[in-house]
Design an enzyme around this catalytic site. Structure first.
Site, mmCIF file in Angstrom:
data_model
loop_
_atom_site.group_PDB
_atom_site.id
_atom_site.type_symbol
_atom_site.label_atom_id
_atom_site.label_comp_id
_atom_site.label_asym_id
_atom_site.label_seq_id
_atom_site.Cartn_x
_atom_site.Cartn_y
_atom_site.Cartn_z
ATOM 1 N N THR B 46 1.636 -3.566 12.032
ATOM 2 C CA THR B 46 0.797 -2.575 11.297
ATOM 3 C C THR B 46 1.493 -1.003 11.399
ATOM 4 O O THR B 46 2.204 -0.938 12.495
ATOM 5 C CB THR B 46 -0.832 -2.635 12.096
ATOM 6 O OG1 THR B 46 -1.384 -1.660 11.220
ATOM 7 C CG2 THR B 46 -0.609 -2.254 13.444
ATOM 8 N N GLU B 47 1.306 -0.516 10.395
ATOM 9 C CA GLU B 47 2.138 0.900 10.227
ATOM 10 C C GLU B 47 1.520 1.750 11.294
ATOM 11 O O GLU B 47 2.616 2.539 11.613
ATOM 12 C CB GLU B 47 1.527 1.570 8.948
ATOM 13 C CG GLU B 47 1.910 0.916 7.596
ATOM 14 C CD GLU B 47 0.855 0.184 6.975
ATOM 15 O OE1 GLU B 47 0.377 -0.870 7.531
ATOM 16 O OE2 GLU B 47 0.612 0.578 5.726
ATOM 17 N N ASN B 48 0.498 1.718 11.748
ATOM 18 C CA ASN B 48 0.086 2.723 12.951
ATOM 19 C C ASN B 48 0.634 2.297 14.443
ATOM 20 O O ASN B 48 0.278 2.693 15.180
ATOM 21 C CB ASN B 48 -1.407 2.747 12.998
ATOM 22 C CG ASN B 48 -2.260 1.702 13.065
ATOM 23 O OD1 ASN B 48 -1.799 0.559 12.602
ATOM 24 N ND2 ASN B 48 -3.366 1.613 13.867
ATOM 25 N N GLY B 49 1.663 1.257 14.357
ATOM 26 C CA GLY B 49 2.661 1.051 15.429
ATOM 27 C C GLY B 49 2.140 0.167 16.264
ATOM 28 O O GLY B 49 1.983 0.181 17.734
ATOM 29 N N SER B 91 7.811 2.691 13.768
ATOM 30 C CA SER B 91 7.356 1.821 12.714
ATOM 31 C C SER B 91 7.928 1.819 11.508
ATOM 32 O O SER B 91 8.056 0.777 10.996
ATOM 33 C CB SER B 91 5.759 1.956 12.774
ATOM 34 O OG SER B 91 5.100 1.193 11.820
#
Lengths: 256, 222
Positions: B46-49, B91
């Site tokens: 997921t982009e938020n890490g 990320s």
């Protein structure tokens, strides 16, 4: 050693003046520096530039439950973000009346924003970015071919202030985060001229293993502990999550 | 009226493109549904890490939801051994360095693999860009899931996209409620059709000319 620990959020934002730029995290409920946001709202400074990954009206929560980033909307002159609103709630329609009154919205992508902040932090002149080529993001920007591939020049972002929501700070200002609260925050802390962190816990120097420090103290100027009854405290967020099941919209969006 | 595949079946077919050891980032909408069909040994990103996190928290498990474990769409997930958590610079290095596969939703896909999936027009505030552009440009494999036509029956697979682009020449596979199409240098290759549909019928609902694969077959619903 300079004292970085402040006793109130108001005091921590006291020098923020009209026209300042602020970078801060928002991925829904997580990672938001709610108390610093509330303090800026209270202070009433205007013409602010706000830089954030998501600018979303959290319509699911009652007033007073959370201090969402969008409460600053009337105080903004410019917004730099990849996300204005949620698609199924009319996307950016909720900012339209402010745009008509002069709010400037600069769109970007999540990865581009992260890289522009890194460029700001690291003193770079910008980045050549493959993302955005052939889209609305290339308008007005320099384009350049490097090794046969097209790129667009994205300029660095160097905000006046970063508001950081971390888990733990030692009195030096070293920070560690919890879970995905980490996300955008380390690069935001590095990019800003002044970084203010609100944290669950302030500990003595030496209590954070240096190997575990995520944001080194040099990037942190002010620290405020989040009281148990304040916005975004562990206790409050637990209560909010506990009530999520009662809300049909939240059930359908987040749990199905 | 012949039956088209439902959203779950599109998601199931898309998930078959993943194999053990792949790292995948799922977009919002049909791609989210792929999570139910992902084979073992595929890691979610997921982009938020976060990478390699566990199943999403369902409606009957809300009491297990933790604020520290959410994806970029705000959905809660379960922490599991072997996952990692990192900042957004890391990320997007993962995303832009071609280490991930991504399954995204689409509004339109062009003959040359251009993707439009963030806005139907209506100015800059008519949609949200998010991380879709980064994923479309950076992923090693871009799979687009969408319904083959609009509600009014107009094709979404076009000679040229009319909506604002997400990225140019980025799509590898298109999986719809009627077909599986591969984007190649020579054009769009029709690989599979939904049970009961012929290649001609799919072509009639597609703007650019489709090249029929030598081994054209029915989509396997198992």
């Amino acid at each position: 050693m300079k004292n970085k620990v402040f006793s109130s959020f108001d005091e921590a934002v006291a020098d923020i003046s009209d026209g300042a730029s602020i970078v801060t995290e928002c991925w829904g409920l997580t990672g938001m520096s709610q108390n610093l946001i509330a303090a800026v709202k209270e202070k009433g400074v205007k013409d602010l530039t706000l830089i954030t990954h998501n600018f979303i009206p959290l319509v699911f929560f009652g007033e007073g439950e959370i201090a969402n980033l969008t409460i600053l909307l009337p105080q903004l002159k410019k917004l730099i973000t990849p996300v204005v609103g949620l698609q199924y709630l009319g996307a950016g329609a909720f900012v339209q009346e402010y745009v008509e009154k002069g709010l400037e919205v600069e769109l970007t992508s999540h990865g581009t924003l992260a890289s522009r902040l890194y460029a700001g932090a690291a003193g770079l002149g910008g980045i050549y970015n493959p993302v955005g080529v052939g889209t609305i993001l290339e308008e007005g920007k320099e384009k350049r071919e490097i090794d046969g591939k097209e790129f667009i020049l994205e300029k660095p972002i160097r905000p006046d202030y970063a508001f950081i929501r971390a888990h733990k700070a030692d009195k030096m200002g070293n920070l560690i985060y919890r879970g995905v609260y980490r996300a955008d925050q380390p690069v935001m802390a590095m990019a800003a001229r002044t970084t203010i962190a609100e944290v669950d816990e302030v500990v003595e120097i030496g209590e954070i293993d240096p190997e575990h420090v995520v944001t080194p103290s040099v990037f942190v100027d002010r620290i405020v502990k989040v009281p148990d009854d304040a916005f975004g405290s562990t206790k409050r967020i637990k209560e909010i999550i506990g009530k999520m099941g009662e809300n049909e919209l939240i059930r359908s969006l987040l749990f199905r | 009226m012949k039956e088209k595949l439902d959203r779950e079946v599109i998601a199931m077919r898309a998930a078959k493109e993943l194999k053990y050891g792949d790292c995948v980032n799922l977009g919002i909408g049909i791609p989210n549904l792929c999570a139910h069909f992902i084979p073992e040994g595929v890691l979610f990103q997921t982009e938020n890490g976060a990478l390699g996190y566990g199943p999403l928290i369902r409606e009957d498990e809300i009491e297990n939801a933790e604020q520290y474990y959410v994806d970029a769409g705000g959905k809660f997930w379960t922490p599991v051994p072997g996952m990692s958590i990192f900042d957004i610079v890391t990320s997007f290095a993962m995303i832009r360095s071609g280490r991930l596969t991504t399954i995204l939703g689409g509004l339109q896909v062009s003959e040359t693999g251009d993707l439009a999936n963030w806005s139907t027009g209506g100015g800059a505030l008519g949609g949200t860009i998010g991380g879709g552009m980064d994923l479309a440009v950076g992923a090693k494999k871009v799979i687009i899931t969408l319904e083959h036509t609009t509600k009014e029956g107009a094709p979404k697979i076009l000679t040229k996209c009319t909506y604002p682009l997400t990225a140019q020449k980025c799509v590898n596979f298109v999986i719809t409620d009627l077909a599986v199409i591969e984007v190649t240098g020579s054009g769009l290759v029709l690989k599979e059709v939904a049970p009961g549909w012929t290649a001609d019928e799919v072509q009639a609902l597609t703007e650019p000319r489709l090249i029929l694969a030598d081994d054209l077959k029915e989509i396997d619903l198992e």
